[in-house]
Design an enzyme around this catalytic site. Structure first.
Site, PDB file in Angstrom:
ATOM      1  N   HIS A  63       0.674  19.236  53.845  1.00  0.00           N
ATOM      2  CA  HIS A  63       1.615  18.576  52.925  1.00  0.00           C
ATOM      3  C   HIS A  63       1.925  17.146  53.346  1.00  0.00           C
ATOM      4  CE1 HIS A  63       5.442  19.216  55.297  1.00  0.00           C
ATOM      5  NE2 HIS A  63       4.850  20.314  55.722  1.00  0.00           N
ATOM      6  N   GLU A 194       6.232  20.421  49.713  1.00  0.00           N
ATOM      7  CA  GLU A 194       6.184  21.638  50.528  1.00  0.00           C
ATOM      8  C   GLU A 194       7.550  21.972  51.078  1.00  0.00           C
ATOM      9  OE1 GLU A 194       5.861  24.206  54.088  1.00  0.00           O
ATOM     10  OE2 GLU A 194       6.646  22.186  53.977  1.00  0.00           O
ATOM     11  N   GLU A 195       8.302  20.924  51.442  1.00  0.00           N
ATOM     12  CA  GLU A 195       9.611  21.148  52.078  1.00  0.00           C
ATOM     13  C   GLU A 195      10.652  21.691  51.104  1.00  0.00           C
ATOM     14  OE1 GLU A 195       9.931  21.204  55.161  1.00  0.00           O
ATOM     15  OE2 GLU A 195       8.516  19.820  56.085  1.00  0.00           O
TER      16      GLU A 195
END
Ligand code: CO
Ligand code: ZN
Length: 330
Positions: A63, A194-195
């Site tokens: 990511h 992604e986070e």
């Protein structure tokens, strides 16, 4: 490799605002692929090789987003309140600095509290951008920022903000440079968001319809005190067995471990009690996919000073190159 990691970690790219880091990665991969796309969520999709008889279509994801903060309101006195983009840990905030995408920098602190021993929640923190009131505040509601922390070269080990997951982006780029031939159709994805629950990898995995998915991400190193985990800095990439979001396919785990052994690459096994990666998303895409992950040991994950060992990076590139270059039998 160090200078690539330095460039990648120092470029801002909080979740949902990956345009700048995508530009930097795109430049690096342009000589390495004839097919580069950006999807609606902003993930960069880079194809290498064609599927030959016995080959697989493999999605490899790292990511490009990093954790950040987003302005929720500005106080009359000019202090900036914020919310989190991804998992911001309050214990790492006070005394730190942030940099907004418009270039404004500020320092973080929190409200005075009678209980000095307790770490307050994110809502009690503010950013001081040097404003004297809300009228002259150079940022507004909705503006986003990332940690402001320079790259620190300590020789064998290096530290910066955003090692999660730019160090893996560097591993993917270097692996692409290394692969000479492959019977596989390799689809490298530099995913967004992604986070915030792996949203970029979700749409990319749906579109790509791979046979196998591999995520490369960091994992907390267990060699600092008080961590109950047997993954250590400097002992090679960790092969994920399970985390909170996934149980890696045992066939994939075995294939990774066997390949490491065959090529004399040191590696470790990862059993993680917190968090997950894009591999979970790939595993659950469409009607499911064989999936696994390689993890780079990292100290102080989600702090402004994440720390990794250069040997682990080199060995991760070697292992990923070996995994992707040959016919994969699972
Ligand atoms: Co992370
Ligand atoms: Zn990560």
């Amino acid at each position: 490799m160090k200078s690539l990691i330095q460039t990648l970690t120092q470029t801002p790219g909080p979740s949902g605002y990956e345009q700048e880091i995508r530009k930097v990665i795109r430049e690096a991969v342009t000589p390495l692929s004839k097919s580069i796309q950006v999807d609606a969520l902003g993930s960069l999709i880079v194809r290498v090789g064609e599927k030959k008889p016995g080959g697989l279509r493999v999605m490899v994801a790292a990511h490009m987003d990093e954790i950040g903060v987003i302005v929720s309101h500005v106080e009359k006195k000019g202090f900036v309140r914020f919310s989190n983009l991804g998992s911001i840990l309050p214990r790492y905030l006070a005394g730190g600095r942030v940099r907004f995408l418009n270039g404004v920098r500020g320092v973080i602190n929190h409200d005075r509290s009678e209980e000095l021993a307790r770490i307050p929640g994110v809502e009690k923190y503010f950013i001081d951008v040097g404003a004297t009131s809300d009228k002259d505040c150079p940022v507004k509601v909705g503006d986003v920022a990332v940690f402001d922390r320079e790259f620190l070269d300590m020789g064998k080990r290096v530290s910066s903000k955003a090692m999660d997951d730019r160090v893996a982006c560097a591993v993917l780029i270097e692996t692409m440079r290394n692969i000479k031939t492959t019977p596989n159709e390799l689809v490298f994805v530099f995913s967004t968001q992604e986070e915030v629950q792996s949203r970029g990898a979700q749409t990319a995995a749906y579109a790509i319809e791979a046979d196998l998915g591999i995520a490369v991400d960091v994992t907390p190193s267990g060699d600092i005190l008080g961590v109950n985990m047997q993954v250590y800095l400097g002992q090679g990439p960790a092969i994920k067995v399970r985390d909170v979001g996934m149980i890696a396919d045992p066939k994939v785990v075995k294939w990774m471990a066997d390949t490491a052994k065959k090529n004399q690459i040191p590696c470790q096994m990862e059993v993680l009690d917190v968090g997950s990666t894009d591999a979970r998303t790939m595993q659950l895409a469409r009607s499911g996919m064989l999936a696994g992950a390689l993890s780079i040991p990292c100290r102080y994950v989600h702090s402004p000073s994440e720390l990794v060992d250069m040997d682990d990076i080199t060995q991760s590139v070697k292992l990923l190159t070996a995994l992707l270059s040959e016919r994969i039998q699972l």
